[in-house]
Design a protein around this motif. Structure first.
Motif, PDB file in Angstrom:
ATOM      1  N   VAL A  92       0.849  -1.207   0.000  1.00 51.88           N
ATOM      2  CA  VAL A  92       0.000   0.000   0.000  1.00 51.88           C
ATOM      3  C   VAL A  92       0.879   1.250   0.000  1.00 51.88           C
ATOM      4  N   ARG A  93       0.250   2.392  -0.198  1.00 50.73           N
ATOM      5  CA  ARG A  93       0.899   3.670   0.089  1.00 50.73           C
ATOM      6  C   ARG A  93      -0.100   4.483   0.906  1.00 50.73           C
ATOM      7  N   THR A  94       0.317   4.846   2.120  1.00 53.35           N
ATOM      8  CA  THR A  94      -0.606   5.571   3.003  1.00 53.35           C
ATOM      9  C   THR A  94      -0.462   7.079   2.771  1.00 53.35           C
ATOM     10  N   VAL A  95      -1.347   7.865   3.390  1.00 54.26           N
ATOM     11  CA  VAL A  95      -1.212   9.325   3.239  1.00 54.26           C
ATOM     12  C   VAL A  95       0.133   9.787   3.795  1.00 54.26           C
ATOM     13  N   GLY A  96       0.678   9.025   4.756  1.00 56.29           N
ATOM     14  CA  GLY A  96       1.986   9.372   5.304  1.00 56.29           C
ATOM     15  C   GLY A  96       3.135   8.871   4.442  1.00 56.29           C
ATOM     16  N   GLY A  97       2.828   8.158   3.355  1.00 55.75           N
ATOM     17  CA  GLY A  97       3.872   7.699   2.436  1.00 55.75           C
ATOM     18  C   GLY A  97       4.454   6.338   2.792  1.00 55.75           C
ATOM     19  N   ASN A  98       3.836   5.609   3.729  1.00 59.21           N
ATOM     20  CA  ASN A  98       4.373   4.297   4.131  1.00 59.21           C
ATOM     21  C   ASN A  98       3.765   3.170   3.299  1.00 59.21           C
ATOM     22  N   SER A  99       4.491   2.042   3.290  1.00 56.69           N
ATOM     23  CA  SER A  99       4.024   0.959   2.423  1.00 56.69           C
ATOM     24  C   SER A  99       3.758  -0.358   3.157  1.00 56.69           C
ATOM     25  N   ALA A 100       4.070  -0.440   4.452  1.00 58.97           N
ATOM     26  CA  ALA A 100       4.002  -1.729   5.152  1.00 58.97           C
ATOM     27  C   ALA A 100       2.592  -2.055   5.636  1.00 58.97           C
ATOM     28  N   LEU A 101       2.322  -3.331   5.712  1.00 59.37           N
ATOM     29  CA  LEU A 101       1.082  -3.794   6.363  1.00 59.37           C
ATOM     30  C   LEU A 101       1.259  -5.232   6.830  1.00 59.37           C
ATOM     31  N   GLN A 102       0.421  -5.620   7.774  1.00 62.31           N
ATOM     32  CA  GLN A 102       0.486  -6.969   8.340  1.00 62.31           C
ATOM     33  C   GLN A 102      -0.941  -7.460   8.549  1.00 62.31           C
ATOM     34  N   LEU A 103      -1.272  -8.584   7.952  1.00 61.72           N
ATOM     35  CA  LEU A 103      -2.659  -9.065   8.055  1.00 61.72           C
ATOM     36  C   LEU A 103      -2.775 -10.162   9.102  1.00 61.72           C
ATOM     37  N   ARG A 104      -3.824 -10.072   9.902  1.00 58.38           N
ATOM     38  CA  ARG A 104      -4.098 -11.102  10.910  1.00 58.38           C
ATOM     39  C   ARG A 104      -5.545 -11.561  10.797  1.00 58.38           C
ATOM     40  N   TYR A 105      -5.728 -12.793  11.164  1.00 52.63           N
ATOM     41  CA  TYR A 105      -7.067 -13.404  11.095  1.00 52.63           C
ATOM     42  C   TYR A 105      -8.067 -12.652  11.979  1.00 52.63           C
ATOM     43  N   VAL A 106      -9.273 -12.436  11.442  1.00 50.62           N
ATOM     44  CA  VAL A 106     -10.356 -11.824  12.224  1.00 50.62           C
ATOM     45  C   VAL A 106     -11.515 -12.810  12.389  1.00 50.62           C
ATOM     46  N   SER A 107     -12.016 -13.328  11.258  1.00 49.95           N
ATOM     47  CA  SER A 107     -13.192 -14.200  11.313  1.00 49.95           C
ATOM     48  C   SER A 107     -13.292 -14.951   9.985  1.00 49.95           C
ATOM     49  N   HIS A 108     -14.247 -15.849   9.910  1.00 46.53           N
ATOM     50  CA  HIS A 108     -14.447 -16.523   8.634  1.00 46.53           C
ATOM     51  C   HIS A 108     -15.911 -16.941   8.485  1.00 46.53           C
ATOM     52  N   GLU A 109     -16.234 -17.254   7.236  1.00 46.72           N
ATOM     53  CA  GLU A 109     -17.581 -17.717   6.911  1.00 46.72           C
ATOM     54  C   GLU A 109     -17.426 -18.777   5.828  1.00 46.72           C
ATOM     55  N   ILE A 110     -18.204 -19.841   5.931  1.00 45.18           N
ATOM     56  CA  ILE A 110     -18.197 -20.848   4.857  1.00 45.18           C
ATOM     57  C   ILE A 110     -19.600 -20.883   4.268  1.00 45.18           C
ATOM     58  N   VAL A 111     -19.695 -20.620   2.961  1.00 44.06           N
ATOM     59  CA  VAL A 111     -21.025 -20.574   2.330  1.00 44.06           C
ATOM     60  C   VAL A 111     -21.093 -21.608   1.211  1.00 44.06           C
ATOM     61  N   GLN A 112     -22.293 -22.101   0.965  1.00 38.83           N
ATOM     62  CA  GLN A 112     -22.479 -23.008  -0.167  1.00 38.83           C
ATOM     63  C   GLN A 112     -22.477 -22.196  -1.456  1.00 38.83           C
ATOM     64  N   GLY A 113     -22.049 -22.790  -2.561  1.00 41.36           N
ATOM     65  CA  GLY A 113     -22.038 -22.088  -3.843  1.00 41.36           C
ATOM     66  C   GLY A 113     -20.882 -21.113  -3.921  1.00 41.36           C
ATOM     67  N   LYS A 114     -21.050 -20.131  -4.796  1.00 40.93           N
ATOM     68  CA  LYS A 114     -19.933 -19.205  -5.039  1.00 40.93           C
ATOM     69  C   LYS A 114     -20.475 -17.807  -5.329  1.00 40.93           C
TER      70      LYS A 114
END
Ligand code: DGJ
Length: 707
Positions: A92-114
């Motif tokens: 990414v590029r933030t308004v402050g000009g930074n590019s880093a990010l770190q993703l962590r699990y929050v939740s999930h859902e399993i649905v039939q179909g697509k």
């Protein structure tokens, strides 16, 4: 249910018919890791494969050395700038000009179909054949949410992946890289297969060992391209057509792409695919979302053949929507190589007269019927019938063709604008250009700025008006140049990095509107031959013109590369005149017929002028098409020998799903003197033997009944 979540172990297990994919959540921080991809397994408890019990350990046990962990852990969706120094899937590029990010699990859902992807081509499937895991993760500091989506198909060994990014914060954020798939695997001495080419030489198979560092392919041309193809396979060294582990990756997209493997210091390989980050950035304002197109992953333990058959089944059943998908297509005759720009009503009717008597079912009028177009220098954008060429108008011509019992099809190149056109004179700002810089011409044409809704509307109405004016049952949608001088009169500077993707969204919208308003229209995509032969286009058209090289022997390699991923029913293939206009070679008419029978089948020649003995062969070719096309269109494909590899002969077979019939085509291009006959036990069930013949270029077409 083909997707399960195991709470205690914090593992997701995705099963297709014969493959399994396992994702794990680890540590208090909720890192999302990749545990397993391979043959189907019953056990789910395989989180140990992420090796978090080995040094350098998870950060909660060793916060002192986060980067060692991040740089080795098999990340499911790697992020930029916090310690994973392998290539990343998102930055990414933030308004402050930074590019880093770190993703962590929050939740999930399993649905039939697509769920469908808004504005984008994508595979589809009902509740009975697939289910989808929606895995939500977040960067808590940026308040950037990412939904990783995985659909597991039970009837083919395919998993479709896409990514949705949502700005849940209050600041603007620029996405500078959003790939659609990343898979970390150990490098078990793999090979890499990619498809490369050029105009009239599309999709040649290239296989080489994977080695340390970056390797892969991309397009920056605004189209998937003749040169590189949005497909990649990683396979065991000794994998062949019948045996070995193969992982195939195919991008359901028609614009700029990146397909890359990176083998790192520990010999693990990261496989990545998505929109090319070069010339890409996307401004996400607070609350906005960005949806990255889909990557389809196929695993096969039955070699390349198994991978091919999975892609064919998936794309036939779960990507192509056209009502023609399961039907025999009308045998067409196209006037491009017959007349080029030099035709009129009388000439086309003369071709239709002959063709209809021979059993040909549709006449397609190619480039040159509109504006003042007598060559490729003018009139694109002026979709008005040239009545000095088509005397009596378009409806008269179509009616005359219909009276001869034939359907009528027409060529368009809707995305283009000639500098010498009324449209350009009226709207010079509709062409893609950078303010103050003269854009490069290619084939003496510019490209329309399809990021603009007004240009999309105008273009659509032009095409639709012509289609309403006569009984037109087929459209060939061509696109003959690559995109340069990227600039738009209406996109603001901070959104110019969105141009390439917005252009593709404009193309997709045009084709979606077309097939919605004309649901019975047979649409064939084309791009200077096969520069946009990709899964994205198959979502709108059931067939794509494979290549401008119609030489039957060159076609063996082009069609072999294409059929590695795409069903035979999608490959536009015609018999043309000899000496071949692209190559100058002469091949027997019979051989040209057999090669074209492996695709949609049609003619591209002046049937009033070809040699009498060739013309006399047409009714029997037509008969063969009607007899064999069901097998070719719907059967399972087996590649038996490759002329591309052995430079002597080519052989492939199509087998009905119930295994009751097989059709094998053998083309001997070159004889090997004083050599014994061939023996092959392809796929265990069929044994065949073919004698070398003395003459060059011989074809054998065998229908086998297996009962
Ligand atoms: C490129 C296509 O591939 C050809 O078949 C033909 O339609 C020409 N364009 C017409 O300009």
């Amino acid at each position: 249910m083909s997707i399960a979540y195991y709470d205690k172990e914090r593992l997701f297990k995705l099963d297709t018919g014969s493959s399994t994919y396992v994702i794990g959540i680890v540590d208090d921080e909720g890192f999302i890791g990749h545990a397993y991809y391979g043959p189907r397994i019953a056990d789910h408890n395989i989180g140990y494969l992420m090796r978090t019990g080995e040094g350098p350990f998870v950060p909660s046990k060793n916060g002192r050395d986060r980067t060692s962990f991040l740089d080795t852990f098999p990340m499911e969706y790697p992020t930029h700038g916090v310690g994973d120094f392998r290539d990343d899937a998102i930055s990414v590029r933030t308004v402050g000009g930074n590019s880093a990010l770190q993703l962590r699990y929050v939740s999930h859902e399993i649905v039939q179909g697509k769920p469908s992807l808004p504005g984008l081509p994508a595979t589809f499937g009902g509740d009975d054949v697939c289910s989808t895991l929606l895995l939500k993760c977040t960067d808590k500091d940026l308040k950037l949410d990412v939904i990783l989506s995985y659909t597991a198909f039970e009837d083919t060994d395919a998993i479709a992946r896409s990514v949705n990014v949502i700005n849940s914060g209050s600041d603007d954020i620029y996405l500078t890289r959003v790939l659609s798939a990343s898979v970390d695997m150990d490098n078990e001495n793999y090979d890499l297969i990619t498809l490369h080419g050029s105009w009239a030489r599309e999709r040649r198979i290239n296989r080489r060992p994977l080695t340390t560092g970056f390797q892969g392919l991309n397009s920056v041309r605004g189209e998937s391209s003749h040169q590189d193809h949005p497909f990649m396979a990683v396979l065991e060294h000794d994998a062949n057509q019948d045996r070995g582990e193969v992982y195939g990756f195919s991008f359901v997209y028609s614009g700029n792409f990146l397909a890359e493997c990176y083998v790192n210091q520990y010999d693990s390989v990261r496989i990545m695919m998505g929109i090319n980050p070069i010339d890409f950035s996307w401004l996400l304002k607070a609350g906005e979302e960005f949806c990255a197109p889909e990557v389809v992953m196929v695993h096969s333990s039955e070699g390349l053949g198994g991978m091919t058959r999975s892609f064919h089944d998936l794309y036939r059943q779960h990507l192509i929507r056209s009502p023609y998908k399961d039907c025999k297509r009308p045998i067409l005759i196209n006037n491009w190589e017959a007349t080029y720009f030099n035709f009129d009503t009388d000439k086309l009717i003369a071709i239709a007269d002959q063709a209809s008597k021979l059993g040909i079912e549709m006449l397609v009028m190619d480039d040159g019927w509109f504006g003042y177009r007598e060559d490729d220098n003018t009139s694109l954008g002026d979709w008005i019938v040239n009545e000095s060429k088509l005397k009596g108008g378009l409806k008269y011509l179509v009616d005359e063709v219909n009276k001869r019992g034939m359907k009528f099809g027409i060529w368009f190149e809707p995305e283009m604008i000639s500098p010498d056109s009324d449209l350009y004179r009226a709207h010079p700002d509709w062409a893609i250009a950078i303010d103050g810089r003269e854009p490069a011409r290619s084939r003496n044409q510019y490209v329309l700025d399809l990021t603009r809704p007004d240009v999309v509307d105008y273009t659509y109405n032009q095409v639709s008006t012509i289609l309403h004016s006569a009984n037109i049952e087929y459209v060939k949608w061509d696109m003959n140049r690559q995109l340069t001088d990227i600039g738009s009169a209406t996109l603001p500077a901070e959104r110019m990095g969105e141009f390439f993707h917005r252009y593709m969204l404009g193309v997709y919208e045009l084709q979606e509107r077309l097939i919605t308003e004309f649901p019975d229209l047979l649409l064939e995509n084309c791009s200077g031959g096969g520069a946009r032969f990709d899964p994205g286009m198959l979502y709108y058209s059931p067939q794509i013109w494979c290549s401008d090289d119609t030489d039957a022997i060159e076609r063996l390699s082009i069609q072999e590369g294409t059929s590695l991923v795409y069903p035979l029913s999608t490959m536009g293939a015609h018999i043309s005149d000899c000496p071949n206009h692209a190559l100058g070679r002469t091949t027997p008419f019979r051989t040209r017929g057999y090669v074209a029978l492996a695709g949609t089948f049609g003619y591209e020649l002046d049937v009033t002028r070809i040699p009498e003995e060739d013309r006399e062969m047409i009714p029997s070719q037509v008969e063969m098409y009607h007899k064999y096309n069901d097998i070719v269109r719907m059967g399972d494909y087996y590649r038996i020998a490759s002329y591309h590899d052995n430079h002597e002969y080519d052989c492939y077979m199509v087998v009905t799903k119930d295994r009751s019939e097989a059709l094998m085509t053998y083309i001997q291009v070159l004889n090997r003197i004083n050599y014994h006959s061939r023996r092959n036990t392809a796929s265990h069930m069929w044994m065949w033997r073919i004698r070398q013949r003395r003459a060059m270029i011989r074809t054998v077409h065998i229908q086998v009944r297996c009962s």
